[in-house]
Design a protein around this motif. Structure first.
Motif, mmCIF file in Angstrom:
data_model
loop_
_atom_site.group_PDB
_atom_site.id
_atom_site.type_symbol
_atom_site.label_atom_id
_atom_site.label_comp_id
_atom_site.label_asym_id
_atom_site.label_seq_id
_atom_site.Cartn_x
_atom_site.Cartn_y
_atom_site.Cartn_z
ATOM 1 N N THR A 53 28.864 47.191 43.724
ATOM 2 C CA THR A 53 30.373 46.902 43.520
ATOM 3 C C THR A 53 30.233 45.694 42.752
ATOM 4 O O THR A 53 29.514 44.906 42.783
ATOM 5 C CB THR A 53 31.070 46.332 44.976
ATOM 6 N N SER A 54 31.101 45.747 41.790
ATOM 7 C CA SER A 54 31.322 44.612 40.668
ATOM 8 C C SER A 54 31.868 43.386 41.231
ATOM 9 O O SER A 54 32.569 43.259 42.383
ATOM 10 C CB SER A 54 32.159 44.777 39.792
ATOM 11 N N ASN A 55 31.376 42.105 40.929
ATOM 12 C CA ASN A 55 31.613 40.944 41.248
ATOM 13 C C ASN A 55 33.241 40.828 41.111
ATOM 14 O O ASN A 55 33.938 40.196 42.067
ATOM 15 C CB ASN A 55 31.116 39.771 40.788
ATOM 16 N N ARG A 56 33.833 41.292 40.141
ATOM 17 C CA ARG A 56 35.222 41.178 39.702
ATOM 18 C C ARG A 56 36.039 41.833 40.859
ATOM 19 O O ARG A 56 37.130 41.304 41.448
ATOM 20 C CB ARG A 56 35.593 41.926 38.448
ATOM 21 N N LYS A 57 35.445 42.948 41.187
ATOM 22 C CA LYS A 57 36.278 43.752 42.471
ATOM 23 C C LYS A 57 36.200 43.184 43.873
ATOM 24 O O LYS A 57 37.177 43.030 44.536
ATOM 25 C CB LYS A 57 35.358 45.361 42.554
ATOM 26 N N ILE A 58 34.888 42.576 44.043
ATOM 27 C CA ILE A 58 34.743 41.658 45.363
ATOM 28 C C ILE A 58 35.707 40.801 45.350
ATOM 29 O O ILE A 58 36.431 40.275 46.287
ATOM 30 C CB ILE A 58 33.256 41.447 45.619
ATOM 31 N N ALA B 33 38.535 40.160 43.693
ATOM 32 C CA ALA B 33 39.961 40.586 43.844
ATOM 33 C C ALA B 33 40.263 40.914 45.475
ATOM 34 O O ALA B 33 41.226 40.646 45.978
ATOM 35 C CB ALA B 33 40.199 41.773 42.936
ATOM 36 N N GLU B 34 39.149 41.741 45.813
ATOM 37 C CA GLU B 34 39.539 42.002 47.526
ATOM 38 C C GLU B 34 39.417 40.893 48.276
ATOM 39 O O GLU B 34 40.245 41.004 49.202
ATOM 40 C CB GLU B 34 38.148 42.935 47.454
ATOM 41 N N GLU C 128 35.879 35.507 40.154
ATOM 42 C CA GLU C 128 34.663 36.200 40.080
ATOM 43 C C GLU C 128 33.223 35.203 39.907
ATOM 44 O O GLU C 128 32.317 35.586 40.675
ATOM 45 C CB GLU C 128 34.600 36.810 38.805
#
Length: 155
Positions: free
Chosen positions: A23-28, A30-31, A36
């Motif tokens: 899982t990308s840092n960006r997705k984490i 945002a979640e 980031e």
């Protein structure tokens, strides 16, 4: 260096990575509603401090004939338990080693393809370790649940 405890955000990051370490840092971020950079910094700190390790794990569901072998080890004397456990931990084919309380001193777990491979492994790798008195094996024949993360730590 004192051990830092994982705070709530660290734990949430670890939970996301435990489901999919890719899982990308960006997705984490945002979640979890953070930047980031915050996620990247926290992951780096947890790795640097030895709190987490991101690694690939073999999915045993895709092996041809996996047999989980639980190797119960009785050691000659209590003074030798730590050295025997470390020798087992240094054996690449063993994925889990624990010093235990009860009838046996140590539990080691490995995957084998058949009984012959297990017997050879016991005779050439385990029984030859100084201090090993005897071994007994249990075999996992049907996997009801296999979570490579072993278990979640209850909070």
């Amino acid at each position: 260096m004192s051990k830092r405890r994982l705070d709530e955000l660290d734990q949430k990051i670890v939970e996301v990575l435990a489901e999919d370490a890719r899982t990308s840092n960006r997705k984490i971020a945002a979640e979890l509603g953070v930047t980031e950079g915050t996620v990247r910094g926290r992951i780096k700190r947890m790795e640097d401090e030895g709190q987490i390790r991101i690694t690939a794990v073999t999915n045993i569901d895709h092996l041809r004939n996996p047999t989980l072998a639980y190797i119960w080890i009785e050691v000659d004397s209590a003074a030798e338990v730590k050295a025997v456990a470390q020798a087992l931990a240094d054996t690449p084919q063993i994925g889990f080693v624990a010093v235990t309380l009860g009838r046996f001193d140590i539990l080691a777990i490995t995957l084998v393809q058949n009984n012959g491979q297990l017997a050879d492994f016991l005779n050439t790798k385990v029984s030859v370790i100084p201090g090993v008195r005897r071994t007994e094996c249990s075999l996992g024949v049907t996997f009801v649940k296999h979570d490579y993360r072993m278990s979640k730590i209850l909070g």
